[in-house]
Design an enzyme around this catalytic site. Structure first.
Site, short mmCIF file in Angstrom:
data_model
loop_
_atom_site.label_atom_id
_atom_site.label_comp_id
_atom_site.label_asym_id
_atom_site.label_seq_id
_atom_site.Cartn_x
_atom_site.Cartn_y
_atom_site.Cartn_z
N HIS A 19 0.82 -1.21 0.00
CA HIS A 19 0.00 0.00 0.00
C HIS A 19 0.86 1.27 0.00
O HIS A 19 0.34 2.38 0.11
CB HIS A 19 -0.91 -0.02 1.25
CG HIS A 19 -2.05 0.92 1.19
ND1 HIS A 19 -2.24 1.93 2.12
CD2 HIS A 19 -3.08 1.04 0.31
CE1 HIS A 19 -3.33 2.61 1.83
NE2 HIS A 19 -3.86 2.10 0.74
N LYS A 24 -4.27 10.95 4.95
CA LYS A 24 -3.96 10.12 6.12
C LYS A 24 -2.96 10.91 6.97
O LYS A 24 -1.75 10.74 6.83
CB LYS A 24 -3.38 8.79 5.67
CG LYS A 24 -4.26 8.07 4.61
CD LYS A 24 -3.40 7.23 3.71
CE LYS A 24 -4.09 6.82 2.43
NZ LYS A 24 -5.34 6.15 2.54
N ASP A 31 17.21 10.40 -7.71
CA ASP A 31 18.65 10.66 -7.54
C ASP A 31 19.13 10.51 -6.10
O ASP A 31 20.21 11.00 -5.75
CB ASP A 31 19.00 12.07 -8.05
CG ASP A 31 18.78 12.21 -9.55
OD1 ASP A 31 18.73 11.17 -10.24
OD2 ASP A 31 18.64 13.35 -10.03
N ASP A 64 -0.22 18.62 19.29
CA ASP A 64 0.50 19.54 20.19
C ASP A 64 1.47 20.49 19.49
O ASP A 64 2.48 20.89 20.08
CB ASP A 64 1.26 18.75 21.26
CG ASP A 64 0.33 18.02 22.22
OD1 ASP A 64 -0.89 18.30 22.20
OD2 ASP A 64 0.82 17.17 22.97
N HIS A 118 -9.23 11.55 1.43
CA HIS A 118 -8.36 10.38 1.40
C HIS A 118 -7.06 10.62 2.16
O HIS A 118 -6.21 9.74 2.26
CB HIS A 118 -8.08 10.00 -0.06
CG HIS A 118 -7.38 8.70 -0.25
ND1 HIS A 118 -6.04 8.61 -0.57
CD2 HIS A 118 -7.82 7.42 -0.17
CE1 HIS A 118 -5.70 7.33 -0.70
NE2 HIS A 118 -6.75 6.59 -0.45
N LYS A 122 3.33 4.39 -1.20
CA LYS A 122 3.46 5.30 -2.34
C LYS A 122 4.77 6.06 -2.17
O LYS A 122 4.83 7.06 -1.45
CB LYS A 122 2.30 6.30 -2.41
CG LYS A 122 0.93 5.67 -2.61
CD LYS A 122 0.17 5.61 -1.33
CE LYS A 122 -1.21 5.03 -1.56
NZ LYS A 122 -1.78 4.46 -0.32
#
Length: 484
Positions: A225, A404, A232, A409, A402, A227
């Protein structure tokens, strides 16, 4: 004998099913896994003959203990050992961090003791809001690549934006630049024609854990899952935005997709590079050589502290969940969480309840309209426990959210691929950037407040008065929550 088999074939099949099911139940009980998950599997096996065995075969086997993944092999390579050694902080740095982070230093120590993930200090970070910002910057950086491009994605489609990105990979490979691509076999949809073009252009590409009939296995266990893009060895991208058209907002159709990604330049890139190479070693059928040139020194203008956390069947601990749990339990002022899929375990629910009841401002944004009917109703089933404890819950109205993210604090935040659910915490391969920085926390906090303005707060009184049919749907979907 043949006549007996013909006359009683159904009874024989049922008996055979339950003989296997009983042995599976015994196996599950001996594993001593989460009681809720154990009970869910037992119910499916007992009350759904044959189907229950299929569900357990695809979703119930635990690979973390079987150690089939190749991460440890990569970590033992001399180049990787030396990079990790270079990233280790000196005693002087640790004292400065202790004073700066206060109680949040527990998070740093926890992740380091669980998976030897170093805290990196020399980083530039840019928070990218929505697909438009990410793709504009990503495409520019891909075109400027000089040495290598490493990409690892759950979803890559050869639609408009996906084709543009994949064509750039082909162009850069034709220029002599090393291009490596990992795509999840279930999540991604790349045509045979495009795969052939990638191969002919010299792009090395591999699917992650191929399965038969991927169209019908959208929830197959142990998916990649993550991404990640590394360019470089100097620039890296990580977050919630895959490579497909639905991650771009279409103003004509008024479809809106709210998401968050980050771009990192600096030492944190090295940690992401190590995780990419570990996955490449698993999917590739050739011996991997790790070059020092994958880990160049990078000049940075900022000093943002970042720790990369990866979890999956190749880790001994649920690293991301443990840090999130500890961050919640050590919060003093506020906890702001955004997640598209909220199917938490008991530990997270209890931590949020205790934090809220102790005076911490706890707020949660989830989608009003989900892309999963089961997850939507399963999520709703958990809201009463939170609302009763004083947690403020908001449902995003503008489109599908979508992102996440979590910010706590004014000093700690995280952006990554992990949802607030059992699948992300325990089953899939995930990666999050944990950021210890006031400025980045303020940016994410401001984004959260903007999203609050596009959301509707869930009233505890109205929630209690929802229909019995809604309650039934929630209870049914919650029963399946350890499996979805």
């Amino acid at each position: 004998m043949l006549q007996f088999l013909k006359d009683y074939y159904w009874e024989i099949l049922i008996a055979f099913n339950y003989i296997i099911s009983i042995s599976v139940v015994i196996t599950i009980l001996l594993k001593n896994i989460n009681p809720t998950k154990t009970l869910s599997y037992i119910i499916v096996l007992v009350f759904f003959p044959f189907f229950g065995l299929v569900v357990y075969y695809f979703f119930g086997q635990e690979y973390r203990k079987n150690k089939i993944f190749g991460k440890k092999h990569i970590l033992n390579k001399n180049v990787v050992k030396s990079i990790n050694k270079e990233l280790e902080l000196t005693n002087r740095d640790i004292k400065k961090i202790d004073k700066y982070l206060d109680d949040k230093v527990k998070l740093v120590k926890l992740l380091y003791s669980s998976d030897a993930e170093p805290l990196t200090l020399k980083n530039d970070v840019k928070i990218l809001k929505n697909g438009e910002e990410k793709f504009q910057k990503l495409i520019k950086d891909l075109r400027a690549a000089k040495h290598h491009i490493h990409m690892e994605y759950y979803i890559i489609k050869d639609d408009a934006i996906g084709t543009e990105v994949l064509n750039i990979l082909c162009e850069k490979s034709n220029e002599g630049i090393e291009v490596k691509l990992i795509y999840d076999a279930v999540g991604s949809k790349i045509s045979s024609k495009m795969k052939k073009k990638l191969t002919n252009s010299g792009v090395e590409h591999y699917p992650f854990m191929p399965v038969l009939f991927s169209r019908f296995t959208g929830k197959m266990n142990y998916r990649n899952h993550r991404k990640i893009t590394i360019i470089d060895g100097k620039t890296a991208y990580v977050g919630g935005i895959n490579i497909a058209d639905e991650y771009l907002n279409d103003h004509q159709t008024k479809r809106f997709w709210r998401d968050t990604h980050i771009c990192i330049k600096g030492e944190g890139v090295k940690s992401l590079q190590i995780h990419f190479l570990a996955t490449w070693d698993f999917v590739c059928d050739k011996k991997l050589t790790v070059y020092k040139t994958f880990f160049p020194e990078v000049e940075t203008n900022q000093n943002v502290a970042i720790q990369i956390a990866a979890s999956g069947p190749d880790t001994d601990w649920a690293n991301i969940m443990e840090v999130i749990f500890t961050a919640i339990t050590t919060a003093e002022d506020y906890i702001y969480i955004t997640t598209p899929y909220f199917v938490p375990n008991d530990q997270i629910i209890t931590a949020l309840q205790v934090a809220s009841k102790s005076g911490v401002d706890v707020r949660l944004i989830i989608p009003d309209k989900s892309d999963s009917w089961v997850v939507k109703h399963a999520s709703n089933s958990y809201l009463e426990e939170l609302l009763k404890a004083g947690v403020k819950v908001y449902k995003y109205q503008k489109g599908f959210i979508h992102a996440k993210t979590m910010v706590i604090d004014d000093i700690f935040s995280t952006v990554g691929t992990s949802n607030m659910d059992y699948r992300s915490f325990n089953i899939n391969f995930e990666v999050n950037a944990f950021i210890y920085d006031v400025k980045q926390s303020e940016i994410l906090k401001s984004h959260f407040m903007e999203d609050i303005n596009e959301s509707k707060e869930v009233s505890y009184k109205a929630y209690l008065n929802r229909s019995k049919f809604d309650k039934l749907k929630e209870s049914y979907c919650r029963l399946w929550s350890p499996l979805i």
